[in-house]
Design a protein around this motif. Structure first.
Motif, short mmCIF file in Angstrom:
data_model
loop_
_atom_site.label_atom_id
_atom_site.label_comp_id
_atom_site.label_asym_id
_atom_site.label_seq_id
_atom_site.Cartn_x
_atom_site.Cartn_y
_atom_site.Cartn_z
N PRO A 92 0.83 -1.21 0.00
CA PRO A 92 0.00 0.00 0.00
C PRO A 92 0.86 1.26 0.00
CG PRO A 92 -0.46 -1.38 1.94
CD PRO A 92 0.61 -2.06 1.16
N LYS A 93 0.28 2.33 -0.51
CA LYS A 93 1.04 3.56 -0.72
C LYS A 93 1.65 4.11 0.58
CE LYS A 93 0.80 7.87 -3.16
NZ LYS A 93 0.18 8.57 -4.29
N ASP A 94 0.88 4.06 1.68
CA ASP A 94 1.41 4.56 2.95
C ASP A 94 2.67 3.82 3.36
OD1 ASP A 94 -0.24 6.62 3.46
OD2 ASP A 94 -1.37 5.66 5.07
N ARG A 95 2.60 2.51 3.18
CA ARG A 95 3.73 1.67 3.54
C ARG A 95 4.94 2.00 2.64
NH1 ARG A 95 5.33 -1.18 7.68
NH2 ARG A 95 6.86 -2.73 7.07
N ARG A 96 4.68 2.18 1.36
CA ARG A 96 5.77 2.49 0.43
C ARG A 96 6.41 3.83 0.79
NH1 ARG A 96 2.03 1.75 -3.70
NH2 ARG A 96 2.71 3.64 -4.78
N TYR A 97 5.57 4.80 1.14
CA TYR A 97 6.13 6.12 1.45
C TYR A 97 6.89 6.13 2.77
CZ TYR A 97 4.91 8.94 -2.49
OH TYR A 97 4.89 9.48 -3.75
N SER A 98 6.38 5.40 3.74
CA SER A 98 7.09 5.41 5.02
C SER A 98 8.43 4.70 4.86
CB SER A 98 6.22 4.85 6.13
OG SER A 98 6.60 3.58 6.53
N ARG A 99 8.45 3.64 4.03
CA ARG A 99 9.72 2.98 3.72
C ARG A 99 10.65 3.92 2.95
NH1 ARG A 99 11.82 -2.67 2.43
NH2 ARG A 99 13.33 -2.33 0.77
N GLU A 124 18.55 1.89 13.32
CA GLU A 124 17.49 0.92 13.61
C GLU A 124 16.17 1.63 13.50
OE1 GLU A 124 17.66 -1.90 16.63
OE2 GLU A 124 19.84 -1.98 16.71
N GLY A 125 15.37 1.28 12.51
CA GLY A 125 14.10 1.96 12.29
C GLY A 125 12.98 0.96 12.07
N GLU A 126 11.85 1.47 11.60
CA GLU A 126 10.70 0.60 11.38
C GLU A 126 10.97 -0.38 10.24
OE1 GLU A 126 7.25 2.84 10.25
OE2 GLU A 126 6.08 1.01 9.83
N HIS A 127 11.66 0.09 9.21
CA HIS A 127 11.85 -0.74 8.02
C HIS A 127 13.25 -1.32 7.89
CE1 HIS A 127 8.02 0.61 6.25
NE2 HIS A 127 8.30 1.76 6.82
N PHE A 128 14.23 -0.68 8.48
CA PHE A 128 15.61 -1.09 8.22
C PHE A 128 16.46 -1.11 9.49
CE2 PHE A 128 14.17 1.22 4.38
CZ PHE A 128 14.21 0.17 3.48
N ARG A 129 17.37 -2.08 9.51
CA ARG A 129 18.48 -2.06 10.45
C ARG A 129 19.75 -2.12 9.61
NH1 ARG A 129 18.86 -6.68 14.08
NH2 ARG A 129 17.60 -7.73 12.51
N VAL A 130 20.54 -1.07 9.65
CA VAL A 130 21.72 -0.97 8.80
C VAL A 130 22.87 -0.44 9.65
CG1 VAL A 130 22.74 0.07 6.74
CG2 VAL A 130 20.30 -0.50 6.76
N GLU A 189 10.81 7.18 3.01
CA GLU A 189 11.36 8.23 3.88
C GLU A 189 12.54 7.70 4.68
OE1 GLU A 189 7.90 9.52 6.08
OE2 GLU A 189 6.98 10.26 4.23
N GLU A 190 12.34 6.52 5.26
CA GLU A 190 13.43 5.95 6.06
C GLU A 190 14.60 5.55 5.16
OE1 GLU A 190 12.08 2.97 8.87
OE2 GLU A 190 14.12 2.20 9.08
N PHE A 191 14.28 5.04 4.00
CA PHE A 191 15.30 4.61 3.03
C PHE A 191 16.24 5.77 2.70
CE2 PHE A 191 15.83 1.16 -0.31
CZ PHE A 191 16.87 1.74 -1.01
N VAL A 192 15.67 6.92 2.35
CA VAL A 192 16.49 8.08 1.98
C VAL A 192 17.35 8.53 3.17
CG1 VAL A 192 16.44 10.50 1.27
CG2 VAL A 192 14.89 8.86 0.18
N GLU A 193 16.77 8.49 4.36
CA GLU A 193 17.52 8.87 5.56
C GLU A 193 18.72 7.94 5.77
OE1 GLU A 193 14.91 8.89 9.00
OE2 GLU A 193 16.67 8.66 10.31
N VAL A 194 18.51 6.64 5.56
CA VAL A 194 19.61 5.69 5.73
C VAL A 194 20.68 5.91 4.67
CG1 VAL A 194 20.24 3.24 5.67
CG2 VAL A 194 18.15 3.94 6.84
N VAL A 195 20.26 6.11 3.43
CA VAL A 195 21.23 6.32 2.35
C VAL A 195 22.07 7.56 2.64
CG1 VAL A 195 21.46 6.94 -0.08
CG2 VAL A 195 19.95 5.05 0.60
#
Lengths: 441, 441
Positions: free
Chosen positions: A153-160, A201-207, A162-168
């Motif tokens: 779902p779109k909400d899930r994609r967007y929240s991922r 360590e976030g909702e979607h990623f641990r890197v 946001e976190e993705f860009v922050e991690v990168v």
């Protein structure tokens, strides 16, 4: 360092496929196999650089995204195979010196460590010319290449996202700019306090990190986004360096421009830190009649089944209806855009054929068909009336549409003082007038 | 098509870092920042091509893989940052014409659709020179960049790798070689019956396909593997085109060679369909004394804390012990190889310093230190006695070690008729004498 200069139009060019028009590949001047020809892309890149463009822009999907609906449409379309963007742009970095290199990568179907690494590497290879177009993907066809039946779902994609860009971004800061001493005599290779472990360590990623690439020449490669929804606008206002947007008319462009720039203060950003670049399908002729003839030539090559497929993508399959009859009201549309297209057909009294021909060229983007002066007029108006900081050129067919623009429109823009006459600075950020991000550490 | 010719030695060169020796970066002839310098890699690639090498080989990890143990070792090592392999090799494809381009990609931390796409794209960019070194990764440090605390167990990694390679191969066959008609007049772009949906459903992956890249020029890019375990040997016998193996002595190489080639019949493959290429650390001088002096020069630059770190990777941290005392028997070793190293120290009466100096240069690979004739003798013996089809050259330091080999050893191999005098064929498969795989369809 960003270069102080009068405000000037920024230009990118969409390199995907063989042009933005669905019949582009059938145009006699188009190399029909160009989508898998390196020579075609080298020629496009060098032509853009001859035109002093800021950047090449490669849209992308991780899968074939045109439905075979109506049946038989797919085999009559060119958008099925092409190079993978990061490998292609790394190659093009070697045959260009100035133009920026922007590749699309999906945050839904990638891992941040890979994305951070590849763009950092491209930035080093190109001497600071890399950009990342952040997308969340939008078809189930791509999902099915990655073990999922449907798109999240779109909400899930967007929240991922946001976190993705922050991690990168965090990974790009793994090493300070001056982390490496490389003293052969003493054996000291780097300063340990200038190397940083992210430990995200976030909702979607641990890197954990750190990234195994030195900090990119640009600090962070340029971040491009294209989301037009409320959430997309917020994400862009918070993090984007460039926005690529579909705005068919100036009022729509102005609304978008004012809204997104207005949201930036809340994120502590100045409006100049973001370049808004609507798509622009330009067809240029020495005379207006010549330009119209070029347009009609392409329109005449639109295969009806391909036109129906373009409608099917947003509305659903209309092949059971008379192509020269009215556009039917379906119980539901495949995408929300289907309703807008239905309303447009109602408003303008279009048949099904009329509708697919009307959207064929621009497909939701601004169009400019005319002489170099007419096209420059339209660009200048948008640029000066708060609609755009620049444009992402969508050549109707490639390379012809880009060649025409570079040969005819670029000199006109230069005469008006709206466009550079030589490349300034060293990096893509320099050319876009964007600051080099400081490290978070 | 493969070229019929007398059996000849194949050569690859390991491009990673600044040489295989841990003190390589400190050698005065080494560009200390070369690991992030495109010019360094361009020079390496062109030197390998001048030496008519079959391929450049880029080892890789998705993370920094040297532990900081003992504390302070990491900042004194060079192997921390480098280019991402697929972007680098795409760039190098543009400044070379013949040499093969082999990148490592992990099956544990990637998705098959991405890997299939990127290598297919590199194969198109390079005109059929791409190869994929399939690895399953081996450190927890990499796992922690992808949301996991530790590496998955070996059995799980191998079963995923087997399925991964199968999926990638299937995706490469998505389009028949003659799938595209591209008839501008009729509007027929491809033949639908020549496009194939994979619809893979297995234990690890569900991947629909088709790939959005045309079939690679080589059919399938060359598959390289390096696994030496029983399971790794079986996987290689079933699917590899090239094996890169660490074999310190001829009897060990012969055992490996006979065993893996012997396993191929059970998979319906002829022994010639696989090239076995052990790693070879070669240090060459005009005289034997000059070669020894080059070796001793590098050995003298080994930082004790870096030497201890190299032991720590397999054995554990020995920094609490006297570096000039005996190698202790630890309650457990970090890797199974730790026991072999302990036994070597016992057998040869080595101190801790003696042990890390003994393994510094080759680190488990064959070494050849001597004149061009002596090195050619060793290579010829392995080649003719069933130990190798070729070698993956590990330059002690780069680019010097590669330059020496190309200038001194290559002519000697050519004089003996063991090595090509010009490039034959067009693709990496042609040069390795490997057949072009037919499509599964």
């Amino acid at each position: 360092m960003p270069i102080e200069s009068p405000r000037r139009i920024s230009l990118g060019v969409s390199m995907a496929g063989l042009g933005y028009h669905p019949a582009a590949w059938r145009h006699p001047e188009t190399p029909a196999g160009g989508n898998m020809s390196l020579d075609h892309y080298i020629h496009m890149a060098r032509t853009a650089e001859r035109g002093l463009f800021d950047m090449l822009f490669l849209a992308d999907g991780v899968g074939i995204r045109n439905y075979d609906e109506p049946k038989g449409a797919q085999q009559r379309s060119a958008g099925n195979v092409h190079f993978e963007p990061l490998t292609l742009l790394s190659a093009l970095a070697m045959v260009t010196r100035h133009v920026g290199l922007v590749a699309t990568a999906s945050t839904t179907w990638n891992e941040p460590y890979h994305v951070a690494r590849k763009f950092a590497s491209l930035d080093h290879i190109s001497g600071g010319r890399a950009g990342w177009n952040v997308v969340t993907s939008h078809t189930d066809m791509e999902a099915q290449n990655f073990g999922a039946a449907t798109l999240p779902p779109k909400d899930r994609r967007y929240s991922r996202a946001e976190e993705f860009v922050e991690v990168v971004r965090g990974l790009w800061d793994s090493w300070d700019d001056d982390a490496f001493l490389r003293d052969q005599a003493s054996g000291q290779n780097y300063f340990p306090e200038r190397r940083h472990v992210l430990d995200h360590e976030g909702e979607h990623f641990r890197v954990r990190g750190p990234l195994n690439v030195a900090r990119p020449p640009q600090g962070h490669p340029v971040i491009v986004q294209a989301g037009a929804s409320d959430r997309g606008r917020d994400l862009a206002a918070a993090t984007a360096d460039v926005i690529y947007v579909a705005a068919p008319t100036l009022p729509e462009a102005q609304e978008f421009y004012a809204d997104v720039k207005g949201r930036m203060a809340a994120h502590g950003r100045a409006p100049e830190a973001l370049r808004i670049m609507p798509g622009l399908l330009a067809i240029v002729g020495e005379t207006e009649a010549e330009a119209r003839a070029k347009y009609e030539r392409l329109q005449s090559l639109v295969d009806p089944v391909v036109g129906l497929a373009q409608l099917a993508f947003s509305m659903g399959d209309l092949s059971a209806y008379d192509v020269d009859g009215p556009v039917p009201l379906l119980p539901e549309w495949r995408q929300s855009r289907g309703q807008l297209m239905y309303e447009m057909a109602q408003r303008e009294g279009l048949t099904i054929r009329g509708l697919f021909l009307a959207i064929a060229a621009g497909n939701g983007h601004a169009q400019a068909i005319g002489t170099p002066a007419q096209i420059a007029d339209q660009m200048q108006e948008w640029f000066e009336a708060g609609g755009a900081d620049g444009f992402n050129l969508l050549p109707a067919h490639s390379p012809g549409g880009l060649e025409d623009f570079v040969n005819l429109v670029v000199p006109e823009l230069q005469r008006r003082g709206l466009y550079r006459t030589e490349y300034e600075g060293e990096t893509l950020r320099d050319r876009l007038g964007l600051p080099r991000p400081a490290s978070r550490y």
